[in-house]
Design an enzyme around this catalytic site. Structure first.
Site, PDB file in Angstrom:
ATOM      1  N   ILE A 122      21.158 -16.638   0.116  1.00 51.21           N
ATOM      2  CA  ILE A 122      19.952 -15.905  -0.701  1.00 51.21           C
ATOM      3  C   ILE A 122      20.199 -15.137  -1.747  1.00 51.21           C
ATOM      4  CG2 ILE A 122      18.472 -13.560  -0.159  1.00 51.21           C
ATOM      5  CD1 ILE A 122      19.248 -13.850   2.905  1.00 51.21           C
ATOM      6  N   ASN A 141      28.724  -8.210   9.791  1.00 51.47           N
ATOM      7  CA  ASN A 141      28.037  -7.814   8.757  1.00 51.47           C
ATOM      8  C   ASN A 141      28.125  -6.073   8.659  1.00 51.47           C
ATOM      9  OD1 ASN A 141      27.382 -10.148   7.687  1.00 51.47           O
ATOM     10  ND2 ASN A 141      25.265 -10.142   8.501  1.00 51.47           N
ATOM     11  N   ASP A 161       8.798 -11.263   7.181  1.00 45.94           N
ATOM     12  CA  ASP A 161       7.951 -11.357   8.516  1.00 45.94           C
ATOM     13  C   ASP A 161       6.246 -11.405   7.745  1.00 45.94           C
ATOM     14  OD1 ASP A 161      10.093 -11.083  10.180  1.00 45.94           O
ATOM     15  OD2 ASP A 161       9.856  -8.875   9.841  1.00 45.94           O
ATOM     16  N   ARG A 180       5.801 -15.061   6.560  1.00 48.12           N
ATOM     17  CA  ARG A 180       5.483 -16.044   7.452  1.00 48.12           C
ATOM     18  C   ARG A 180       4.100 -15.720   8.420  1.00 48.12           C
ATOM     19  NH1 ARG A 180      11.809 -15.442   9.543  1.00 48.12           N
ATOM     20  NH2 ARG A 180      12.575 -17.300   8.639  1.00 48.12           N
ATOM     21  N   HIS A 233      12.682  -6.052  12.567  1.00 44.13           N
ATOM     22  CA  HIS A 233      13.001  -7.314  11.922  1.00 44.13           C
ATOM     23  C   HIS A 233      13.782  -8.241  12.534  1.00 44.13           C
ATOM     24  CE1 HIS A 233      12.969 -10.004   8.351  1.00 44.13           C
ATOM     25  NE2 HIS A 233      14.251  -9.905   8.353  1.00 44.13           N
TER      26      HIS A 233
END
Length: 331
Positions: free
Chosen positions: A13, A95, A151, A154, A178
């Site tokens: 990313i 993470n 989101d 999409r 999310h």
């Protein structure tokens, strides 16, 4: 001077996100940090003929501190990507520690910056960030946002395929969280207005909730959504800069926030969500970050059902993040 920082800039990313930010003429300095390869990414981007000066930083020689100092806006895609068979919750174990350490450094070196958390699972990593900032006396809920823009992207794309509308003109509010069932697309409030059948609503809702799985499967083990996520994050970053630097009024976006960012409306949303502390809602952006949170209104019966189903999952995600910090011996 407008300094923007990307933490995790050499990743799947981070690289396309850094490219998109380099193309933003409002940015005068772009600082890229990662544990490897950030300097190579910076050298590559530095050849692009836009105003932003690009610098890459690595951990040695106080690289993280130097990257963060003077930051106006910090975007955080750092972390590992989701792989086939891996849920967003699985990502937490890996993470959470990364996010914790970055939050501590931000608290020490850039406590007034706007922070956009992309690292998954966002439902948990934003509470982790908040708890670390609180411990350092640097928590300002108006300036901490979880990026759920993918989101929305999409939802616009998938809804436009059904309605036959240009996706650039379609807006579907997406509230909740999310991941999976915590993602609640409000298709009853689509703009331009369109009447979907119940079958279409249910199919679209499922696809929006689990759209990331399409990408993970299609990439066949090589990663998750990176390019679309980079686009979504860059779009949100642009909106923050428009509101805070250019003082453009009336900018409304959805993002995942601590509801104390607007205490009055936050109480109303807590009453609707069984007292959740974090929620993705429509917010108005201003010079100080979140200037207003909008209430949850006019849900259809189906959307009310989705909200009820999402609350326990979202509560568990939030508590998981908070517990990680409260039990962490490093803090």
């Amino acid at each position: 001077m407008v300094k923007v920082v990307v933490l995790g800039a050499a990743g799947g990313i981070g690289q396309p996100l850094s490219l998109l930010l380099k193309l933003n003429h409002a940015i005068t300095e772009l600082a890229l940090y990662d544990i490897v390869n950030s300097q190579g990414v910076a050298a590559d981007l530095a050849h692009i003929d836009t105003p932003a000066k690009v610098t890459g930083y690595l951990p040695p020689n106080n690289g993280l501190k130097l990257a963060l100092t003077g930051a106006h806006l910090i975007l955080i895609p750092a972390g590992v990507p989701r792989k086939p068979g891996m849920t967003r919750d699985d990502l937490f174990k890996i993470n959470a520690g990364i996010v914790r350490d970055l939050a501590a450094s931000i608290a020490q070196n850039a406590p007034k910056a706007f922070v956009l958390v992309i690292s998954n699972p966002v439902n948990s990593t934003v509470p982790i960030f908040a708890e670390v900032l609180k411990k350092h006396g640097a928590f300002e809920p108006k300036r901490l946002m979880g990026v759920t823009t993918l989101d929305l992207v999409r939802a616009s794309t998938f809804a436009s395929e059904v309605s036959g509308t240009d996706p650039r003109e379609v807006r579907v509010p997406v509230i909740g969280g999310h991941s999976g069932v915590t993602i609640i697309p409000l298709l009853s409030q689509v703009k331009p207005s369109y009447t979907f059948t119940q079958d279409q609503i249910e199919a679209l809702t499922n696809r929006i909730q689990f759209g990331g799985d399409e990408v993970v499967k299609a990439k066949d083990g090589s990663g998750s959504a990176t390019l679309s996520m980079a686009h979504a994050a860059a779009r949100f970053a642009t909106r923050i800069l428009d509101a805070s630097i250019k003082k453009v009024p009336g900018i409304i976006e959805c993002c995942y926030v601590n509801l104390d960012a607007d205490k009055e409306c936050g109480v109303k949303i807590r009453n609707t969500t069984e007292n959740l502390e974090y929620f993705s809602v429509n917010v108005e952006l201003g010079p100080e970050g979140i200037s207003k949170i909008y209430p949850i209104e006019n849900l259809s019966g189906y959307e009310e059902k989705l909200l009820k189903e999402a609350i326990p999952e979202l509560r568990g995600n939030i508590n998981k993040g908070i517990s990680f910090i409260s039990e962490d011996s490093k803090l």
